[in-house]
Design an enzyme around this catalytic site. Structure first.
Site, PDB file in Angstrom:
ATOM      1  CB  SER A  51     -95.285 -44.331 108.188  1.00 41.51           C
ATOM      2  OG  SER A  51     -96.049 -43.319 108.068  1.00 41.51           O
ATOM      3  CB  SER A  53     -96.041 -39.733 109.371  1.00 40.20           C
ATOM      4  OG  SER A  53     -97.306 -40.215 108.740  1.00 40.20           O
ATOM      5  CE  LYS A 118     -97.519 -37.771 105.653  1.00 41.16           C
ATOM      6  NZ  LYS A 118     -96.487 -38.428 106.595  1.00 41.16           N
ATOM      7  CB  SER A 209     -94.566 -36.283 109.413  1.00 36.13           C
ATOM      8  OG  SER A 209     -95.353 -36.129 108.302  1.00 36.13           O
TER       9      SER A 209
END
Length: 253
Positions: A51, A53, A118, A209
């Site tokens: 993704s 994010s 992350k 996110s």
């Protein structure tokens, strides 16, 4: 003239040679499987970016190596069904650092569910809050400087221009983040207090996110759920083919 006994001898020899080849093939495959499991469990695990994010630092189509030994090992460091083991600790533990790019298992998903990637923003005991798109750690705003505008060309035929900023951690670590022109709801948040033994994660693409700002499925991430630190982009398909500018690209630490 070849006798019947010599014919039998040749046939027996050929059959034994075939059996030996089959055994060697099986041993080679087993060795490769064992080596792959050991490598994934204790050294580096491959991880692909699913993704956006972490844009613009990590792009959809990037393939990474995640260092397993950076923080020690927990059951989530192990592959496949080993994650179901009743083991709730870390061995050879080393504390993650604020600003690291971390792969972890979201606590709100089942043990064999997806892993997330992350940036580690908050350490145990930290107070985290977003105010008007500015990140506050322990009531202090992080330095945020405009860098440039970044064009997101992920979807064919669509281009979205986002503002890119350089954000600086209290310890001095710098990295780039993205913000939309109109801040989203998660750019103004309540105060989060990180519990002992937990960490607070956020994506660099701040308006897009699913991270610790959402208490489900992420929320505060237990230390045992951390898999490892993202160290290297091995290669990338983000440009539609092999992107030469992202081959063996080190991620800043």
């Amino acid at each position: 003239m070849e006798t019947s006994s010599s014919k039998l001898k040749k046939l027996f020899t050929a059959r034994n040679a075939g059996e030996d080849d089959w055994k060697e093939t099986v041993k080679t495959v087993l060795f490769a499987v064992v080596f792959a499991v050991i490598f994934r469990s204790f050294a580096y695990e491959p991880f692909h970016i699913p993704s956006g994010s972490m844009k613009s630092n990590l792009l959809v189509g990037d393939y990474l190596f995640v260092s397993k030994f950076s923080y020690g090992y927990s059951r989530y460091s192990l592959p496949y069904v080993f994650k179901l083991l009743p083991f709730h600790d870390r061995i050879f533990r080393s504390s993650p650092k604020r600003g690291d790019i971390v792969v972890f298992h979201p606590p709100g998903l089942p043990p064999l569910g997806d892993s997330y990637i992350k940036r580690l923003i908050g350490l145990p005991g930290d107070r985290i809050q977003m105010k008007d798109s500015v990140l506050y750690i322990n009531d202090q705003p992080l330095k945020k400087e405009y860098a440039d505008d970044w064009v997101d060309r992920e979807k064919v035929g669509e281009e979205v221009t986002l503002h890119r900023y350089k954000e600086t951690m209290p310890e001095g670590k710098e990295y780039l983040i993205l913000n939309a022109e109109i801040p989203s709801a998660v750019e103004n948040t309540e105060m989060y207090v990180v519990p002992p033994g937990h960490y607070f994660m956020m994506g660099d693409n701040r308006d897009n996110s699913r991270d610790s700002r959402f208490l489900s499925p992420v929320g505060y991430v237990p230390e045992e759920n951390i898999i490892g630190r993202a160290d290297l982009i091995l290669f990338s398909w983000s440009c539609g083919f092999v992107c030469t500018d992202r081959l063996f690209m080190k991620l800043s630490r």
